[in-house]
Design a protein around this motif. Structure first.
Motif, short mmCIF file in Angstrom:
data_model
loop_
_atom_site.label_atom_id
_atom_site.label_comp_id
_atom_site.label_asym_id
_atom_site.label_seq_id
_atom_site.Cartn_x
_atom_site.Cartn_y
_atom_site.Cartn_z
N PHE A 96 0.81 -1.22 0.00
CA PHE A 96 0.00 0.00 0.00
C PHE A 96 0.85 1.27 0.00
N PHE A 97 1.93 1.26 0.77
CA PHE A 97 2.71 2.48 0.97
C PHE A 97 3.30 3.01 -0.34
N ARG A 98 3.78 2.13 -1.18
CA ARG A 98 4.32 2.58 -2.46
C ARG A 98 3.22 3.15 -3.35
N GLY A 99 2.05 2.53 -3.29
CA GLY A 99 0.96 3.02 -4.13
C GLY A 99 0.59 4.46 -3.82
N ILE A 100 0.44 4.79 -2.53
CA ILE A 100 0.06 6.16 -2.22
C ILE A 100 1.27 7.10 -2.29
N ASP A 101 2.47 6.55 -2.17
CA ASP A 101 3.65 7.39 -2.34
C ASP A 101 3.72 7.91 -3.77
N GLU A 102 3.49 7.03 -4.73
CA GLU A 102 3.58 7.43 -6.13
C GLU A 102 2.36 8.20 -6.60
N ARG A 103 1.24 8.03 -5.90
CA ARG A 103 0.02 8.73 -6.30
C ARG A 103 -0.34 9.83 -5.31
N GLY A 104 0.67 10.48 -4.78
CA GLY A 104 0.43 11.64 -3.93
C GLY A 104 -0.31 12.74 -4.65
N TYR A 105 -0.34 12.68 -5.98
CA TYR A 105 -1.08 13.66 -6.77
C TYR A 105 -2.56 13.69 -6.37
N GLU A 106 -3.09 12.50 -6.01
CA GLU A 106 -4.50 12.39 -5.66
C GLU A 106 -4.75 12.47 -4.16
N CYS A 107 -3.75 12.86 -3.39
CA CYS A 107 -3.87 12.86 -1.93
C CYS A 107 -4.16 14.22 -1.34
N GLY A 108 -4.67 15.14 -2.16
CA GLY A 108 -5.09 16.42 -1.63
C GLY A 108 -6.26 16.26 -0.68
N ALA A 109 -6.30 17.06 0.37
CA ALA A 109 -7.35 16.96 1.38
C ALA A 109 -8.66 17.52 0.84
N PRO A 110 -9.74 16.74 0.82
CA PRO A 110 -11.01 17.23 0.27
C PRO A 110 -11.73 18.19 1.23
N GLU A 111 -12.27 19.24 0.69
CA GLU A 111 -13.09 20.15 1.48
C GLU A 111 -14.32 19.43 2.01
N THR A 112 -14.81 18.45 1.27
CA THR A 112 -15.99 17.70 1.70
C THR A 112 -15.76 16.97 3.02
N ILE A 113 -14.52 16.61 3.30
CA ILE A 113 -14.21 15.99 4.59
C ILE A 113 -13.90 17.05 5.64
N ILE A 114 -12.95 17.93 5.34
CA ILE A 114 -12.48 18.88 6.34
C ILE A 114 -13.59 19.83 6.79
N LYS A 115 -14.30 20.40 5.84
CA LYS A 115 -15.31 21.41 6.18
C LYS A 115 -16.69 20.79 6.40
N ASP A 116 -17.12 19.95 5.44
CA ASP A 116 -18.50 19.47 5.47
C ASP A 116 -18.75 18.39 6.52
N ILE A 117 -17.76 17.53 6.74
CA ILE A 117 -17.97 16.44 7.69
C ILE A 117 -17.28 16.72 9.02
N MET A 118 -16.02 17.13 8.97
CA MET A 118 -15.29 17.39 10.21
C MET A 118 -15.67 18.71 10.87
N ASN A 119 -16.41 19.55 10.14
CA ASN A 119 -16.91 20.81 10.68
C ASN A 119 -15.80 21.80 11.02
N TYR A 120 -14.68 21.70 10.30
CA TYR A 120 -13.62 22.68 10.52
C TYR A 120 -13.59 23.67 9.36
N GLU A 121 -13.55 24.96 9.70
CA GLU A 121 -13.38 26.00 8.71
C GLU A 121 -12.29 26.96 9.21
N TYR A 122 -11.33 27.18 8.33
CA TYR A 122 -10.19 28.03 8.71
C TYR A 122 -10.66 29.42 9.13
N GLN A 123 -10.05 29.90 10.21
CA GLN A 123 -10.25 31.27 10.66
C GLN A 123 -8.89 31.94 10.75
N PRO A 124 -8.80 33.20 10.37
CA PRO A 124 -7.51 33.89 10.40
C PRO A 124 -6.80 33.73 11.73
N GLY A 125 -5.55 33.35 11.65
CA GLY A 125 -4.75 33.12 12.84
C GLY A 125 -4.63 31.66 13.22
#
Length: 591
Positions: free
Chosen positions: A288-317
């Motif tokens: 598994f580790f090599r697969g995600i190492d080489e495909r880090g292109y697709e490993c950007g953090a989705p807003e759908t998880i961070i904001k919509d599900i985890m309920n986190y929204e960046y605030q200045p500071g």
């Protein structure tokens, strides 16, 4: 065991592993059944080999590379910035067609029908010619191998619908062209075998201490724990029972009630079932580790998880430290994701029109570099990558107990049962199961991150880990408050929204570690959500409601293949979906 017997055992396993056995059952018995009492050690080795098949429990480089390249984009699990740029993504993308999609499309089908089946079928044939005394002593392997087989074929039939099952891997008995069994039949048979396996294990006792030691040494999955195998069988059966909610609701309810009453499910952190990679030296090269190492292109953090599900929204500071008393967002944020180049947790949007708001956080040059992977020229996981990404320290812990069946899924299934059938499960408090699911999931990700001791000079070496990828000790107050926050939010929702909330928690917990179950659960919920997907795919990617069969089936197994040829497409829903209308991705102008 003498040297000749050892040679025979290893020859058997190596031949099975390389897929070159073509002998019939009589040949197998003649060559490999040793009347001088070496059957049990052979059984031990075959069982161990069955557990270590690649991409069954321990994920393999090739399939992971391919599922990161296309499958996870279709599920919206990871974000590739390039696909958010309309100038580079303006046409329909059919994920099953390019070279990578073709390889991934056939991987689970072929591995299940060949690689996984051969060891298990060989074990069955050897068992059938044992004496009654030997059968009694080795029954534990039969029960556990039935659970392994059920796990493998559940995943395969969920992806392809009708598949070869009862005759799969039947070359030992002269069956070279397997018939296709219906998904209805496969589900019924697997669930019966899982129930029988759990019952058999509950009454099984080892004939001697040596037998128990031998079993434990082979059992790298549950470390010789019979209790864990029973919970594994029951939890897998729970998963499958819920999947029948639209086509056999009465059976689903009865099965779930039986399992709840028995109370032998995976419910605690300590009961999680995972598998640790044994070959650490080559872990980075073949798993598994090599697969995600080489495909880090697709490993950007989705807003759908961070904001919509985890309920986190960046605030200045926040880049200087999120206030310690802010407990209304999911603490898994820090363990699952690493911050962007400016130390902020800003998810990438999956709707092209929403990329305009990236200019609130990044310069025009940074956006250009991100969309064109100029920030990845040094390495796709370079510390200079601009977006927030999946956390490299967490997902590259080579000592990780890779999730096979975890308690959060079980708790979420029980919560769903209470929501879907409140009259039948009034004794279940769904909000409490939501709390437990988040709590146990959080502890897994924190422990995995904090337990990672690998670095540039270790074996295997781990490069490109940002200092900000390391989590601090879990804030118990934050976790407790957030679990209560999530439970209160859950209680405020209507039934449909609660089903979506439960799915979202599976989405977070499983993420890129188990995209198969996210795919399965997403398709199951379409009927509950008025034909809509519960997730947001990457723009312009066609959603597959099922996988195509490998091209080799129509060529090499044409007579049997005719039974399923009419639905060899991506638009015919699988049986348990209860649908005739395909689910579609509506995200993207090209669609």
């Amino acid at each position: 065991m003498n040297k000749l017997a050892k040679y025979i055992v290893y020859l058997l396993v190596s031949v099975i592993m390389t897929g070159t056995i073509t002998s019939c059952a009589d040949d197998l018995r003649k060559e490999f059944y040793n009347p001088d009492k070496v059957t049990e050690p052979q059984y031990n080795l075959l069982f161990a080999s069955a557990l270590t098949q690649t991409h069954l429990f321990r994920y393999e480089y090739g399939p992971v590379y391919h599922y990161m390249r296309g499958f996870t984009k279709m599920l919206g699990l990871g974000v590739s910035p390039l696909y958010l740029d309309a100038s580079q993504n303006s046409t329909i993308i059919q994920p099953w067609l390019d070279w990578s999609g073709v390889e991934f499309n056939k991987a689970i089908f072929e591995k299940t029908n060949v690689d996984y089946s051969k060891n298990l079928n060989a074990m069955t044939l050897l068992y059938n010619v044992m004496t009654e005394e030997e059968k009694a002593r080795n029954a534990v392997y039969v029960y556990c191998s039935d659970i392994v087989r059920g796990y493998a074929f559940q995943r395969s039939t969920d992806m392809y619908d009708d598949i070869p099952y009862s005759e799969a891997g039947g070359a030992f008995e002269g069956v070279f062209y397997a018939k296709y069994d219906t998904q209805d039949f496969i589900y019924a048979d697997i669930m019966t075998k899982l129930k029988d396996a759990a019952a058999g294990l509950s009454s099984f006792t080892f004939a001697s201490d040596m037998d128990e030691v031998r079993f434990s040494s082979a059992d790298i999955l549950c470390k010789g724990s019979i209790d864990q195998w029973i919970r594994f069988a029951n939890s897998l059966r729970l998963r499958m029972a819920m999947r029948l909610c639209h086509v056999k609701p009465e059976e689903a309810i009865a099965t779930i009630r039986e399992l709840v009453n028995e109370n032998l499910l995976i419910l605690e952190y300590e009961q999680n079932i995972g598998i640790e990679e044994q070959d650490k030296v080559n872990a980075f090269a073949v798993t598994f580790f090599r697969g995600i190492d080489e495909r880090g292109y697709e490993c950007g953090a989705p807003e759908t998880i961070i904001k919509d599900i985890m309920n986190y929204e960046y605030q200045p500071g926040d880049e200087n430290g999120i206030p310690a008393d802010r407990h209304d967002y999911d603490p898994r944020l820090f363990a699952m994701f690493q911050p962007d180049i400016h130390n902020r947790y800003i998810g990438l949007p999956l709707i092209m029109a929403d990329t305009a708001k990236l200019s609130d956080y990044y310069t025009a040059q940074e956006i250009y570099d991100m969309f064109n992977f100029i920030d990845a020229e040094e390495h796709v996981w370079s510390e200079n990558r601009i977006p927030a990404m999946y956390n490299r320290k967490t997902y590259f812990n080579f000592d990780m107990l890779y999730p096979v069946m975890h308690a959060p899924e079980v708790h979420l299934l029980l919560a769903e049962a209470a929501i879907r059938w409140p009259g039948d499960f009034s004794d279940i408090d769904p909000a409490e199961h939501i709390r437990k699911a988040i709590d146990i999931s959080t502890r897994f990700y924190y422990q995995t991150n904090m337990g990672n001791t690998y670095g540039p000079s270790s074996t295997p070496a781990l490069q490109h880990v940002k200092e900000s990828a390391s989590v601090s000790e879990l804030d118990e107050a934050h976790l407790s408050d957030y679990c209560n926050f999530a439970a209160e939010k859950f209680n405020s929702l209507n039934t449909q929204e609660k089903l979506k909330f439960i799915f979202d928690q599976k989405f977070v917990d499983m993420n890129i570690l188990n995209p198969y179950e996210i795919y399965n659960e997403a398709r199951r919920l379409v009927k509950d959500l008025n034909g809509q997907l519960p997730l947001l795919p990457t723009p312009n990617i066609v959603f597959m409601d099922r996988f195509y069969y490998p091209d080799s089936e129509s060529r090499d197994n044409p007579d049997n293949f005719q039974a399923v040829a009419y639905k060899n497409n991506h638009t015919t829903p699988v049986w348990w979906s209860g649908r005739t209308q395909a689910a579609v991705n509506t995200n993207g102008d090209a669609l």
